[in-house]
Motif scaffolding. Structure first.
Motif, PDB file in Angstrom:
ATOM      1  N   TYR A 267       0.885  -1.170   0.000  1.00  0.00           N
ATOM      2  CA  TYR A 267       0.000   0.000   0.000  1.00  0.00           C
ATOM      3  C   TYR A 267       0.918   1.214   0.000  1.00  0.00           C
ATOM      4  O   TYR A 267       1.234   1.762   1.048  1.00  0.00           O
ATOM      5  N   SER A 268       1.314   1.654  -1.175  1.00  0.00           N
ATOM      6  CA  SER A 268       2.510   2.488  -1.261  1.00  0.00           C
ATOM      7  C   SER A 268       2.363   3.584  -2.305  1.00  0.00           C
ATOM      8  O   SER A 268       1.320   3.733  -2.933  1.00  0.00           O
ATOM      9  N   ARG A 269       3.426   4.323  -2.501  1.00  0.00           N
ATOM     10  CA  ARG A 269       3.511   5.305  -3.578  1.00  0.00           C
ATOM     11  C   ARG A 269       4.594   4.822  -4.533  1.00  0.00           C
ATOM     12  O   ARG A 269       5.712   4.504  -4.099  1.00  0.00           O
ATOM     13  N   GLU A 270       4.265   4.831  -5.797  1.00  0.00           N
ATOM     14  CA  GLU A 270       5.173   4.286  -6.814  1.00  0.00           C
ATOM     15  C   GLU A 270       6.591   4.853  -6.695  1.00  0.00           C
ATOM     16  O   GLU A 270       7.581   4.135  -6.859  1.00  0.00           O
ATOM     17  N   SER A 271       6.684   6.156  -6.385  1.00  0.00           N
ATOM     18  CA  SER A 271       8.007   6.785  -6.311  1.00  0.00           C
ATOM     19  C   SER A 271       8.878   6.113  -5.244  1.00  0.00           C
ATOM     20  O   SER A 271      10.086   5.930  -5.432  1.00  0.00           O
ATOM     21  N   ALA A 272       8.278   5.739  -4.124  1.00  0.00           N
ATOM     22  CA  ALA A 272       9.057   5.117  -3.047  1.00  0.00           C
ATOM     23  C   ALA A 272       9.581   3.761  -3.498  1.00  0.00           C
ATOM     24  O   ALA A 272      10.754   3.419  -3.287  1.00  0.00           O
ATOM     25  N   ASN A 273       8.724   2.968  -4.119  1.00  0.00           N
ATOM     26  CA  ASN A 273       9.161   1.646  -4.576  1.00  0.00           C
ATOM     27  C   ASN A 273      10.272   1.775  -5.617  1.00  0.00           C
ATOM     28  O   ASN A 273      11.240   1.009  -5.614  1.00  0.00           O
ATOM     29  N   ASP A 400      -8.276   3.439   7.749  1.00  0.00           N
ATOM     30  CA  ASP A 400      -8.640   2.030   7.749  1.00  0.00           C
ATOM     31  C   ASP A 400      -7.756   1.242   6.778  1.00  0.00           C
ATOM     32  O   ASP A 400      -6.895   1.800   6.091  1.00  0.00           O
ATOM     33  N   THR A 401      -7.984  -0.052   6.741  1.00  0.00           N
ATOM     34  CA  THR A 401      -7.154  -0.885   5.875  1.00  0.00           C
ATOM     35  C   THR A 401      -7.786  -1.024   4.494  1.00  0.00           C
ATOM     36  O   THR A 401      -8.731  -0.344   4.141  1.00  0.00           O
ATOM     37  N   GLY A 402      -7.256  -1.922   3.710  1.00  0.00           N
ATOM     38  CA  GLY A 402      -7.789  -2.188   2.376  1.00  0.00           C
ATOM     39  C   GLY A 402      -7.585  -0.966   1.504  1.00  0.00           C
ATOM     40  O   GLY A 402      -6.551  -0.294   1.560  1.00  0.00           O
ATOM     41  N   HIS A 403      -8.629  -0.659   0.749  1.00  0.00           N
ATOM     42  CA  HIS A 403      -8.513   0.453  -0.175  1.00  0.00           C
ATOM     43  C   HIS A 403      -8.192   1.762   0.540  1.00  0.00           C
ATOM     44  O   HIS A 403      -7.435   2.586   0.040  1.00  0.00           O
ATOM     45  N   ALA A 404      -8.785   1.958   1.726  1.00  0.00           N
ATOM     46  CA  ALA A 404      -8.509   3.191   2.484  1.00  0.00           C
ATOM     47  C   ALA A 404      -7.008   3.312   2.735  1.00  0.00           C
ATOM     48  O   ALA A 404      -6.410   4.383   2.588  1.00  0.00           O
ATOM     49  N   GLY A 405      -6.404   2.183   3.117  1.00  0.00           N
ATOM     50  CA  GLY A 405      -4.959   2.170   3.362  1.00  0.00           C
ATOM     51  C   GLY A 405      -4.162   2.448   2.105  1.00  0.00           C
ATOM     52  O   GLY A 405      -3.128   3.123   2.143  1.00  0.00           O
ATOM     53  N   MET A 406      -4.649   1.938   0.980  1.00  0.00           N
ATOM     54  CA  MET A 406      -3.952   2.180  -0.292  1.00  0.00           C
ATOM     55  C   MET A 406      -4.087   3.643  -0.720  1.00  0.00           C
ATOM     56  O   MET A 406      -3.107   4.292  -1.079  1.00  0.00           O
ATOM     57  N   TRP A 407      -5.334   4.140  -0.669  1.00  0.00           N
ATOM     58  CA  TRP A 407      -5.545   5.534  -1.105  1.00  0.00           C
ATOM     59  C   TRP A 407      -4.715   6.493  -0.262  1.00  0.00           C
ATOM     60  O   TRP A 407      -3.972   7.323  -0.795  1.00  0.00           O
ATOM     61  N   MET A 408      -4.867   6.368   1.039  1.00  0.00           N
ATOM     62  CA  MET A 408      -4.223   7.359   1.919  1.00  0.00           C
ATOM     63  C   MET A 408      -2.723   7.104   2.037  1.00  0.00           C
ATOM     64  O   MET A 408      -1.921   8.050   2.071  1.00  0.00           O
ATOM     65  N   GLY A 409      -2.317   5.837   2.096  1.00  0.00           N
ATOM     66  CA  GLY A 409      -0.881   5.533   2.157  1.00  0.00           C
ATOM     67  C   GLY A 409      -0.151   6.127   0.975  1.00  0.00           C
ATOM     68  O   GLY A 409       0.919   6.717   1.100  1.00  0.00           O
TER      69      GLY A 409
END
Ligand SMILES: Cc1ncc(C[n+]2csc(CCOP(=O)(O)OP(=O)(O)O)c2C)c(N)n1
Ligand SMILES: [Mg+2]
Length: 564
Positions: A267-273, A400-409
């Motif tokens: 659950y990340s940002r592409e730039s970090a990876n 929250d987890t799931g999509h919320a974690g992906m969006w906000m992370g």
């Protein structure tokens, strides 16, 4: 130790109430009835608030949010029949290393094994989600067991503790004993100690770090627990090293910092990876290098030269072979590295830092359209962007987890070091109660929770708790009428595109959460156009009552998947 009394004759309940008050506990979260006498005694002897909530999982999640926001153990309680629900609720605290203390009622020796009402042996269920799991069978054991609970919950790598009190409602608290209800203020919050690393290991790690041309730091929740954000950023600045974080470490560096590359992992940002995968050395600090942070050990690839700093010696080298390792508190270790480092080595990393920054700029370029989208139904990226822009400087954001974690992370930016970020370590539905608990733990700070609608449904009844206890947290619901993170997975198992009927597996009826919130006594604001998010947030933060912002979003919006 602070002495509250000496070999006094007192009730277990009095001892418990006095000890919790002396440890600085301000709120306890429970479903009745457990430790009834303690609750009665608390009223006259303490100022502790006794929050009666709508499920044991809520009690555990609120205690968890309270602990993560305040650094103090969060206390939750259930009687024997609710004990397994409470145990289930400890799982997120266990995964996130959060100091939660759970009290339950337990079996009475006189009636054990006789089919007594509601009883099973609950203790084993707490084993996998606690650092310490014990029974209090004799009233005289209250002082030492409660002290040990605080010691274990806060020390080393923090985590949950469970004490089961004799009697289905823990009636042992009504008995009298000769007790010394002493407490140890040291264990009233995280971290009680700051173990010093040995200097040779600090210098060895520093040498490897300084020799690297393209190093990156991955900062985790241990940096947060240690309160080491300032030292982390200072070292990164002096040596010119880009910083990625885990989800638990997201608030250890602001997104606007020129060395910040974002959250790395799944659950990340592409730039970090991308930056982590281009690095010639990864310095892990306060992270267990688990699956989420490393995209299941693909970012960085195993074999990438690595060094690691951790409070727990058993974490060192768990997943990545190391060139150097330091066992110690993050704040102390980073301060030592800062004192011993050679600033002149920073110059050779100019091109690398430039490369990392252009990777970050590319990311903003790629997602600018989504972040600023005027589409109706609203894009979740736009909610994240509005929250980044308008979040108060001292806010605690709970996700929250799931999509919320992906969006906000991936999409949410912290702008100030004084802002905090906490996230579900895996449980859907955690965030709303945890946000309420966070507000109890830090009442002077604004708390804004971000959750999907599936997540919000879990504990929607606790809007009533928030209203009753005047817990003025703001909850933003990304309301797309389903758990649409599941969409991709169902498409996959249907061989590409799911059937129309398959949507029954992950969609709900359309619901207006603002109206439900209003009906329950909270402020409810429905937002259907992206231009309304900013004013809704301002209104909710100023409302002086709990608020739910119901944002109607696009059911087809899918968060970008991690790159490796
Ligand atoms: C306790 C628990 N059960 C199931 C899941 C699996 N899960 C992850 S996300 C998700 C759906 C999320 O829906 P919602 O909160 O509405 O967010 P959306 O995907 O729609 O943005 C589910 C069922 C989980 N993480 N935790
Ligand atoms: Mg949803």
């Amino acid at each position: 130790m602070t002495t509250l009394g000496h070999n006094r004759k007192m009730l277990g309940a009095e001892c418990m109430a006095d000890m919790l008050q002396a440890y600085g506990v301000t709120h306890v979260f429970h479903v009745p009835a457990v430790l009834r006498k303690t609750f009665a005694v608390m009223e006259s002897r303490t100022s502790i608030k006794r929050l009666h909530v709508h499920s044991e999982a809520t009690a555990a999640y609120m205690a968890d949010g309270y602990a993560r926001a305040s650094g103090k153990p969060g206390i939750c309680m259930a009687q024997v029949i609710g004990a397994l629900n409470l145990a289930a609720g400890l799982r997120d605290a266990w995964l996130a290393h959060s100091p939660v203390i759970a009290f339950t009622g337990g079996r009475e020796p006189k009636t054990k094994f006789r089919q007594v009402y509601q009883e099973v042996d609950d203790v084993p269920a707490f084993e996998p989600v606690t650092k310490w799991n014990a029974t209090v069978d004799d009233v005289n054991r209250f002082p030492d067991m409660v002290r040990q609970a605080f010691r274990v919950a806060t020390s080393g790598r923090p985590g949950p503790v469970h004490l089961q009190f004799r009697g289905n409602e823990g009636q042992v608290d009504g008995e009298e004993g000769e007790m010394e209800p002493l407490i140890e203020p040291k264990f009233a919050r995280v971290p009680p100690f700051r173990p010093e690393p040995d200097q040779a290991s600090v210098l060895a790690a520093l040498q490897v770090l300084q020799e690297a041309q393209r190093p990156v730091i991955v900062a985790g929740g241990g940096v947060r627990h240690s309160g080491a954000a300032r030292e982390l950023v200072a070292l990164a600045e002096v040596l010119q090293i880009p910083v990625a974080t885990s989800l638990n470490g997201k608030d250890t560096i602001t997104a606007s910092h020129p060395l910040s590359v974002g959250v790395v992992g799944t659950y990340s940002r592409e730039s970090a990876n991308k930056v982590v995968n281009a690095a010639d050395l990864v310095c892990f600090i306060g992270t267990t290098t688990g699956g989420m942070t490393t995209h299941f050990w693909a970012v960085p690839k195993i074999g990438t030269p690595s060094i690691q700093i951790d409070l727990d010696p058993e974490a060192l080298g768990l997943n990545y072979p190391l060139q150097a390792r330091v066992n110690g508190d993050a704040k102390v270790t980073l301060a030592r590295m800062l004192a011993a480092c050679d600033k002149s080595t920073a110059a050779k990393r100019k091109a690398w830092v430039g490369q990392a920054q252009s990777i970050c700029e590319e990311w903003y370029g790629k997602y600018k359209g989504a972040l600023e989208s005027d589409a109706v139904p609203i894009r979740p990226e736009r909610i994240c962007h509005e929250l980044s822009k308008h979040m108060p400087d001292d806010a605690i954001v709970v996700v929250d987890t799931g999509h919320a974690g992906m969006w906000m992370g991936g999409m949410y930016d912290l702008k100030k070091p004084s802002q905090s970020y906490m996230r579900s370590a895996g449980h859907l539905g955690w965030a709303f109660p945890a946000g309420l608990g966070a507000k109890c733990g830090a009442p002077e700070r604004p708390v804004v929770t971000f959750t999907g609608d599936a997540g919000f449904w879990y504990h929607i009844g606790d809007i009533e708790t928030a209203v009753r206890w005047k817990i003025n947290a703001v909850t933003v619901v990304n309301n797309n009428g389903g758990g649409n993170q599941s969409k991709r997975g169902f498409d996959r198992v249907y061989g590409g595109t799911q059937t129309e009927q398959a949507r029954e597996l992950w969609t709900f009826r359309k619901t207006n959460f603002a109206r439900i919130a209003e009906e329950m006594g909270a402020l409810g604001i429905r937002v259907e156009h992206p231009g309304g998010i900013e004013s809704a947030l301002a209104q909710a933060l100023a409302a002086n009552r709990p608020a739910v912002i119901d944002v109607v979003t696009d059911i087809d919006a899918l968060a970008p998947v991690a790159v490796s």
